[in-house]
Design an enzyme around this catalytic site. Structure first.
Site, PDB file in Angstrom:
ATOM      1  N   ILE A 153      21.005   7.235 -21.585  1.00  0.00           N
ATOM      2  CA  ILE A 153      21.784   8.463 -21.464  1.00  0.00           C
ATOM      3  C   ILE A 153      23.039   8.385 -22.317  1.00  0.00           C
ATOM      4  CG2 ILE A 153      23.094   9.922 -19.870  1.00  0.00           C
ATOM      5  CD1 ILE A 153      21.064   9.060 -17.684  1.00  0.00           C
TER       6      ILE A 153
ATOM      7  N   GLU B 184      27.411  13.031  -0.454  1.00  0.00           N
ATOM      8  CA  GLU B 184      26.720  14.237  -0.909  1.00  0.00           C
ATOM      9  C   GLU B 184      25.951  14.901   0.229  1.00  0.00           C
ATOM     10  OE1 GLU B 184      24.380  13.451  -4.408  1.00  0.00           O
ATOM     11  OE2 GLU B 184      26.135  12.803  -5.556  1.00  0.00           O
TER      12      GLU B 184
ATOM     13  N   HIS C  94      24.925  17.821  -8.247  1.00  0.00           N
ATOM     14  CA  HIS C  94      24.000  16.749  -8.650  1.00  0.00           C
ATOM     15  C   HIS C  94      22.774  17.321  -9.377  1.00  0.00           C
ATOM     16  CE1 HIS C  94      22.754  12.369  -7.559  1.00  0.00           C
ATOM     17  NE2 HIS C  94      22.309  12.713  -8.752  1.00  0.00           N
ATOM     18  N   ILE C  95      23.046  18.055 -10.458  1.00  0.00           N
ATOM     19  CA  ILE C  95      21.971  18.738 -11.192  1.00  0.00           C
ATOM     20  C   ILE C  95      21.659  18.067 -12.525  1.00  0.00           C
ATOM     21  CG2 ILE C  95      22.387  20.974 -10.113  1.00  0.00           C
ATOM     22  CD1 ILE C  95      23.926  21.781 -12.695  1.00  0.00           C
TER      23      ILE C  95
ATOM     24  N   ALA D 250      19.570  15.846 -13.619  1.00  0.00           N
ATOM     25  CA  ALA D 250      18.154  15.786 -14.002  1.00  0.00           C
ATOM     26  C   ALA D 250      17.386  17.042 -13.611  1.00  0.00           C
ATOM     27  CB  ALA D 250      17.498  14.573 -13.352  1.00  0.00           C
TER      28      ALA D 250
END
Length: 309
Positions: free
Chosen positions: A153, A263, A281-282, A284
């Protein structure tokens, strides 16, 4: 060659992977809403347990299972008790390669959003407030981007950032790919030097005892007051209370968070700051990444059960 075995899918995953396993001859039970108590009671007899993020594979579940493989359709293994699995000689696999483009694109998007106050501009314009004079931004071109964790990444982000004419600074406790360093002109340094020098910092490290609160009050004190912090890796690496104080006190220009210590997040003071961008938490969460992760895991499961890998 057909594979044999029973597979329990405990979370919602893309249909492509399920179809691939069925074509290979595996018996797949898809139970994306299964609860922990149900899993403990019903896990016996399955050769493969597949999860995404929701389900936690605890020692209790592992001890109750006959699994040969535990698979995570995603990057990290935070929700799997890897030590308990290894003690039972269970293979633990994931798909770190699948989300690298999606997460990198989100990180770049968050950097641009911070630099140009896009969420605030949108919200105020929709309210009928023309706050153009208040929205003096900054350009990414020419700025120094510090990449903490230069794996798949981190390298993707670096290449995207170079196309935006940013300069790269990198830190990783492991050796950074030499070809990538030569390709991008990245300056490789220690973490404190990176923190002191970067205009933007993006984090891509796992959650470990060593990385917990690696961004704390002491590190925030070293950062430029004009710097921005982006975290799309794991929430535990940032001390959220220290980040709140740094942002509130003007020691940091802004932060964009896709992950949190808890979370869904509970730190309402931090999320309520005008110089914080928050997403759920988007990293992926793209159709392409989810399809790829599902098919990658399916192929790994099939090959392991066939004895190929």
């Amino acid at each position: 060659m057909q594979a044999s075995g029973r597979v329990l899918v405990c979370d919602s995953i893309d249909q492509a992977g399920i179809d691939s396993m069925k074509r290979a001859g595996l018996a797949v039970d898809y139970k994306p809403e299964i609860k922990a108590t149900e899993l403990v009671a019903g896990v016996k007899g399955y050769d493969v347990i597949i999860v995404r993020s929701r389900t936690k594979i605890t020692k209790e579940i592992i001890d109750a299972s006959d699994a040969k493989i535990i698979a995570r359709v995603g990057v990290g293994l935070d929700n799997v008790d890897v030590k308990a699995a290894e003690a039972k000689k269970i293979r633990v696999i994931n798909a770190p390669e699948a989300a690298s483009t999606a997460v990198a694109e989100l990180a770049i998007g968050l950097m641009i959003s911070l630099a140009r106050s896009i969420p605030r501009a949108d919200a105020e314009a929709k309210k009928g407030n023309w706050i153009k004079k208040e929205l003096m931004g900054t350009q990414l071109s020419g700025k120094y981007l510090g990449i903490v964790g230069v794996g798949n990444i981190g390298r993707n982000i670096g290449r995207m950032a170079r196309s935006l004419r940013m300069n790269l600074i990198g830190y990783d406790p492991y050796p950074i790919n030499k070809e990538f360093v030569g390709e991008t002109g990245m300056i490789v340094t220690d973490l404190d030097t990176l923190v002191e020098s970067a205009d933007f910092i993006t984090c891509h490290v796992p959650s470990t005892p060593e990385t917990k609160h690696m961004f704390n009050a002491a590190r925030f004190a070293k950062m430029k007051p004009t710097a921005y912090l982006v975290n799309t890796s794991r929430g535990e690496i940032i001390d959220e209370n220290a980040l709140y104080e740094a942002l509130k006190g003007g020691k940091l220009a802004g932060a964009a968070l896709d992950v949190y210590e808890v979370e869904p997040p509970t730190n309402k003071l931090l999320l309520g700051l005008p110089n914080v961008i928050s997403t759920p938490h988007i990293g992926a969460q793209t159709k392409e990444a989810q399809e790829l992760a599902s098919t990658v895991i399916a192929e790994k499961v099939i090959q392991i059960l066939r004895g190929v890998i």
